[in-house]
Write a protein that holds these residues in place. Sequence first.
Motif, PDB file in Angstrom:
ATOM      1  N   LEU A   1       0.739  -1.192   0.019  1.00 23.99           N
ATOM      2  CA  LEU A   1      -0.056   0.023   0.010  1.00 23.99           C
ATOM      3  C   LEU A   1       0.890   1.196   0.142  1.00 23.99           C
ATOM      4  CD1 LEU A   1      -2.987  -0.960   2.531  1.00 23.99           C
ATOM      5  CD2 LEU A   1      -3.010  -0.781  -0.025  1.00 23.99           C
ATOM      6  N   GLU A   2       2.072   1.091   0.551  1.00 20.07           N
ATOM      7  CA  GLU A   2       2.962   2.468   0.580  1.00 20.07           C
ATOM      8  C   GLU A   2       3.314   2.748  -0.740  1.00 20.07           C
ATOM      9  OE1 GLU A   2       6.013   2.721   3.703  1.00 20.07           O
ATOM     10  OE2 GLU A   2       4.695   2.226   5.212  1.00 20.07           O
ATOM     11  N   VAL A   3       3.655   1.553  -1.543  1.00 20.11           N
ATOM     12  CA  VAL A   3       4.242   1.907  -2.873  1.00 20.11           C
ATOM     13  C   VAL A   3       3.141   2.282  -3.689  1.00 20.11           C
ATOM     14  CG1 VAL A   3       4.911   0.491  -5.101  1.00 20.11           C
ATOM     15  CG2 VAL A   3       5.983  -0.074  -2.760  1.00 20.11           C
TER      16      VAL A   3
ATOM     17  N   LYS B   1      10.498  -4.990  -6.055  1.00 24.09           N
ATOM     18  CA  LYS B   1      11.635  -4.607  -6.055  1.00 24.09           C
ATOM     19  C   LYS B   1      11.693  -3.692  -4.827  1.00 24.09           C
ATOM     20  CE  LYS B   1      15.385  -2.381  -8.532  1.00 24.09           C
ATOM     21  NZ  LYS B   1      15.606  -1.417  -9.788  1.00 24.09           N
ATOM     22  N   GLU B   2      10.592  -2.690  -4.850  1.00 24.55           N
ATOM     23  CA  GLU B   2      10.669  -1.500  -3.958  1.00 24.55           C
ATOM     24  C   GLU B   2      10.124  -2.144  -2.489  1.00 24.55           C
ATOM     25  OE1 GLU B   2      10.497   2.023  -2.536  1.00 24.55           O
ATOM     26  OE2 GLU B   2      10.842   1.482  -4.514  1.00 24.55           O
ATOM     27  N   THR B   3       9.483  -3.238  -2.274  1.00 26.18           N
ATOM     28  CA  THR B   3       8.995  -4.038  -0.950  1.00 26.18           C
ATOM     29  C   THR B   3      10.147  -5.112  -0.297  1.00 26.18           C
ATOM     30  OG1 THR B   3       7.826  -5.473  -1.720  1.00 26.18           O
ATOM     31  CG2 THR B   3       6.585  -3.563  -1.268  1.00 26.18           C
TER      32      THR B   3
ATOM     33  N   TYR C   1       2.143 -10.725  -4.902  1.00 31.58           N
ATOM     34  CA  TYR C   1       0.923 -11.107  -6.118  1.00 31.58           C
ATOM     35  C   TYR C   1      -0.219 -11.647  -5.151  1.00 31.58           C
ATOM     36  CZ  TYR C   1       3.298 -10.051 -10.194  1.00 31.58           C
ATOM     37  OH  TYR C   1       3.894  -9.214 -11.085  1.00 31.58           O
ATOM     38  N   GLY C   2      -0.404 -12.261  -4.127  1.00 32.52           N
ATOM     39  CA  GLY C   2      -1.099 -12.480  -3.145  1.00 32.52           C
ATOM     40  C   GLY C   2      -1.782 -11.526  -2.310  1.00 32.52           C
ATOM     41  N   VAL C   3      -0.902 -10.202  -2.209  1.00 28.37           N
ATOM     42  CA  VAL C   3      -1.426  -9.077  -1.662  1.00 28.37           C
ATOM     43  C   VAL C   3      -2.257  -8.430  -2.806  1.00 28.37           C
ATOM     44  CG1 VAL C   3      -1.060  -6.568  -0.955  1.00 28.37           C
ATOM     45  CG2 VAL C   3       0.167  -8.519   0.118  1.00 28.37           C
ATOM     46  N   LEU C   4      -1.690  -8.324  -4.071  1.00 33.06           N
ATOM     47  CA  LEU C   4      -2.424  -7.731  -5.194  1.00 33.06           C
ATOM     48  C   LEU C   4      -3.840  -8.379  -5.364  1.00 33.06           C
ATOM     49  CD1 LEU C   4       0.480  -7.213  -7.551  1.00 33.06           C
ATOM     50  CD2 LEU C   4      -0.660  -5.533  -6.395  1.00 33.06           C
ATOM     51  N   ASP C   5      -3.835  -9.631  -5.244  1.00 30.52           N
ATOM     52  CA  ASP C   5      -5.301 -10.274  -5.544  1.00 30.52           C
ATOM     53  C   ASP C   5      -6.008  -9.883  -4.430  1.00 30.52           C
ATOM     54  OD1 ASP C   5      -4.206 -11.643  -7.553  1.00 30.52           O
ATOM     55  OD2 ASP C   5      -3.877 -13.688  -6.581  1.00 30.52           O
ATOM     56  N   ARG C   6      -5.642 -10.173  -3.212  1.00 27.56           N
ATOM     57  CA  ARG C   6      -6.560  -9.512  -2.002  1.00 27.56           C
ATOM     58  C   ARG C   6      -7.243  -8.055  -2.328  1.00 27.56           C
ATOM     59  NH1 ARG C   6      -3.198  -9.904   3.091  1.00 27.56           N
ATOM     60  NH2 ARG C   6      -5.355  -8.814   4.140  1.00 27.56           N
TER      61      ARG C   6
END
Length: 121
Positions: A15-17, A36-38, A46-51
């Motif tokens: 979320l910060e990114v 890369k950033e995190t 990708y698990g977070v992106l899916d959520r």
Amino acid sequence: MAASTRVTSPLLDVLEVFLSAWQDDDRGVHGWAIMKETKRSGPTVYGVLDRIETAEWITGEWDPDSAPGRPRRRLYRLTPNGRIEAARLIAERRPAASGIHAVLTRLGLSRWSPAFGGGSR
């Protein structure tokens, strides 16, 4: 995302990114850049992106400017609701996060209840 959803460090990192990208002219970000950033693994990111895509905090679209001969990239952007919810979570869980006060001001959310690190609404 439901209130009962577990808030994890990878979620907050991602979320910060997104908030940083939104501050930077709402540019889209792709999974590799987020990894890369995190400094998080692909399955974690990708698990977070899916959520957060399921929660409708982000939208994704294929990058029309993908280089020929290279795999297509999916670009993600925060939705208006995603911006608000991401800013609230970061302000609540990481109040010292760089730039969060500028994000809150830009969103018109600089005055919040103490639970979110601000004054009254």
